[in-house]
Design an enzyme around this catalytic site. Structure first.
Site, PDB file in Angstrom:
ATOM      1  N   TYR A 158     -17.187  15.404 -16.487  1.00 49.89           N
ATOM      2  CA  TYR A 158     -17.619  14.012 -16.406  1.00 49.89           C
ATOM      3  C   TYR A 158     -18.679  13.847 -15.312  1.00 49.89           C
ATOM      4  O   TYR A 158     -18.547  14.382 -14.206  1.00 49.89           O
ATOM      5  CB  TYR A 158     -16.397  13.152 -16.116  1.00 49.89           C
ATOM      6  CG  TYR A 158     -16.675  11.730 -15.726  1.00 49.89           C
ATOM      7  CD1 TYR A 158     -17.430  10.880 -16.536  1.00 49.89           C
ATOM      8  CD2 TYR A 158     -16.159  11.220 -14.538  1.00 49.89           C
ATOM      9  CE1 TYR A 158     -17.680   9.579 -16.171  1.00 49.89           C
ATOM     10  CE2 TYR A 158     -16.394   9.908 -14.168  1.00 49.89           C
ATOM     11  CZ  TYR A 158     -17.155   9.092 -14.983  1.00 49.89           C
ATOM     12  OH  TYR A 158     -17.400   7.799 -14.611  1.00 49.89           O
ATOM     13  N   ASP A 162      -8.676  17.499 -16.071  1.00 49.20           N
ATOM     14  CA  ASP A 162      -8.861  16.098 -16.432  1.00 49.20           C
ATOM     15  C   ASP A 162      -8.496  15.964 -17.910  1.00 49.20           C
ATOM     16  O   ASP A 162      -9.209  16.444 -18.789  1.00 49.20           O
ATOM     17  CB  ASP A 162     -10.309  15.678 -16.182  1.00 49.20           C
ATOM     18  CG  ASP A 162     -10.534  14.185 -16.385  1.00 49.20           C
ATOM     19  OD1 ASP A 162      -9.808  13.589 -17.203  1.00 49.20           O
ATOM     20  OD2 ASP A 162     -11.443  13.628 -15.753  1.00 49.20           O
ATOM     21  N   LYS A 172      -8.797   4.346 -19.808  1.00 48.26           N
ATOM     22  CA  LYS A 172      -9.060   4.745 -21.180  1.00 48.26           C
ATOM     23  C   LYS A 172      -7.802   4.598 -22.041  1.00 48.26           C
ATOM     24  O   LYS A 172      -7.258   3.521 -22.163  1.00 48.26           O
ATOM     25  CB  LYS A 172      -9.613   6.167 -21.197  1.00 48.26           C
ATOM     26  CG  LYS A 172     -10.731   6.441 -20.174  1.00 48.26           C
ATOM     27  CD  LYS A 172     -11.914   5.517 -20.302  1.00 48.26           C
ATOM     28  CE  LYS A 172     -13.137   5.977 -19.514  1.00 48.26           C
ATOM     29  NZ  LYS A 172     -12.988   5.998 -18.061  1.00 48.26           N
ATOM     30  N   ARG A 184       0.829  -1.205   0.000  1.00 49.01           N
ATOM     31  CA  ARG A 184       0.000   0.000   0.000  1.00 49.01           C
ATOM     32  C   ARG A 184       0.862   1.252   0.000  1.00 49.01           C
ATOM     33  O   ARG A 184       0.487   2.297  -0.538  1.00 49.01           O
ATOM     34  CB  ARG A 184      -0.943  -0.006   1.216  1.00 49.01           C
ATOM     35  CG  ARG A 184      -1.749   1.287   1.374  1.00 49.01           C
ATOM     36  CD  ARG A 184      -2.911   1.122   2.340  1.00 49.01           C
ATOM     37  NE  ARG A 184      -2.521   0.582   3.625  1.00 49.01           N
ATOM     38  CZ  ARG A 184      -1.978   1.287   4.631  1.00 49.01           C
ATOM     39  NH1 ARG A 184      -1.748   2.572   4.478  1.00 49.01           N
ATOM     40  NH2 ARG A 184      -1.671   0.690   5.761  1.00 49.01           N
TER      41      ARG A 184
END
Length: 396
Positions: free
Chosen positions: A112, A185, A210, A59
């Site tokens: 978005y 973004d 994407k 982590r």
């Protein structure tokens, strides 16, 4: 491995192949040409608290993730990159790292939908953050929205799904004058076609799901910045508060996919240009949204601040919701699915798919009409894609 903060003078295509995966040929090195998938959740230490290899717990740091973050930073001309379990995890972590109670956000009215839900249903409700959505295609409108509490400008360029653009450099100047942060973004453009940090943004975020991955087999996100203090805060929130890091296997997939990013983006764009030109001349199509068309209101801006126009085309047909649904359901090569950025061409009807949760009045006000179609164009033959669209439009 090289220090990610050491900038290279190599071309983008070279960095896409090599950054983060330099073979370790030193003593004890294995010479792996491809970064191994380090699945170990914890790491043995040679001395208590301060391992010489630098890893304690996945982590907090993982060699495969480090390799990917090195590459994403290199491709973005950034000092720092952090990768996340999803694009939304990257977005949420960035906001929680920047904003405090009572802060104000100025956001593009075309952002978005998932980001908007996070703003409206989480930040506003739980952190007393206020958000104003503005038409950021007009920089004066952005400036007029500033208040003494403005701490963050949240932009997309191009936006989803209408492909609207904002002047990143100009809005960055507004943010600087008011002591606020600008986040862009950059998922649609990718760092291959647009580099927001070089234009004045403080942070750029990506859904690596994407184009960066490009193969419809991994969900992830990334944050890049040149601000040392902000990077430290983002890492703290990611590793200690949320634990929203990208898994080693997904890091491997994005490392592999990103090697062909330049090749894929050139093909996506070439195909999108041909599809956009075809649609713009079709009698059953009333509007085409694509920055590469000189009829697009942001075409000149795209030419100035981008190195290419991207691979997503949106358009409106001569008809309503029933005709739009029938059209998208009739296609063969275009897969009816949400998301974008993969080698496969996808198609969707936003009103009944990705924007179906938005109240109709709000959806229509944002420009997402019943006749709007979004088509992320893949890397197949443009001739085949156009033939598929021709057959579908012929049914209308």
């Amino acid at each position: 491995m090289e220090d990610p903060s050491e900038r290279s003078d190599h071309a983008f295509e070279t960095e896409a192949v090599h950054a983060g995966e330099e073979p370790d040929l030193g003593p004890g090195g294995t010479g792996d040409l491809v970064s191994p998938i380090h699945l170990s959740s914890t790491f043995a230490m040679d001395e208590a608290g301060d391992p010489s290899h630098g890893y304690k717990y996945s982590r907090l740091g993982n060699p495969t993730r480090e390799a990917l973050e090195h590459r994403v930073a290199a491709l973005s001309d950034a000092e720092h990159a952090m990768t996340f379990a999803s694009g939304m995890a990257a977005i949420a972590t960035t906001c929680l790292s920047v904003l405090g109670s009572g802060d104000h956000v100025v956001a593009f009215d075309g952002i978005y939908g998932g980001t908007k839900v996070f703003f409206d249903d989480y930040l506003t409700e739980h952190f007393d953050v206020t958000v104003d959505y503005v038409d950021a295609t007009d920089t004066d409108v952005v400036a007029d929205a500033v208040t003494p509490e403005t701490a963050l400008f949240w932009m997309e360029s191009p936006t989803n799904p209408l492909l609207k653009l904002c002047d990143i450099e100009a809005i960055g100047g507004i943010a600087d004058r008011h002591g606020a942060r600008l986040v862009v973004d950059n998922t649609f453009a990718t760092p291959y076609f647009q580099r927001p940090l070089a234009l004045g943004a403080d942070v750029s975020v990506y859904s690596t799901t994407k184009y960066l991955n490009g193969h419809t087999d991994s969900i992830g996100g990334a944050v890049v910045t040149n601000d040392d203090g902000l990077a430290e805060q983002v890492r703290f929130v990611q590793e200690y508060a949320l634990g929203a890091m990208l898994s080693p296997f997904d890091c491997y997939l994005v490392l592999r996919g990103s090697k062909t990013l330049p090749l894929r983006m050139r093909q996506h764009e070439a195909n999108a240009k041909r599809v956009a030109n075809y649609l713009s001349e079709h009698e059953k199509v009333t509007t085409v949204h694509y920055p590469g068309l000189d009829t697009h209101p942001g075409h000149d801006l795209a030419t100035r601040q981008m190195d290419g126009f991207g691979g997503v085309v949106s358009f409106e047909i001569d008809g309503g919701a029933a005709e739009a649904r029938a059209f998208v359901e009739s296609l063969d090569l275009f897969t009816l699915a949400v998301s974008l950025g993969s080698v496969e061409s996808l198609i969707e009807h936003p009103a009944s798919m990705s924007a179906s949760y938005v109240p109709e009045e709000e959806r229509l006000a944002s420009g997402i009409t019943d006749s709007l179609i979004r088509a992320p164009i893949g890397t197949e033959s443009a001739d085949d894609l156009i033939a598929d669209l021709e057959r579908g439009l012929g049914y209308l």
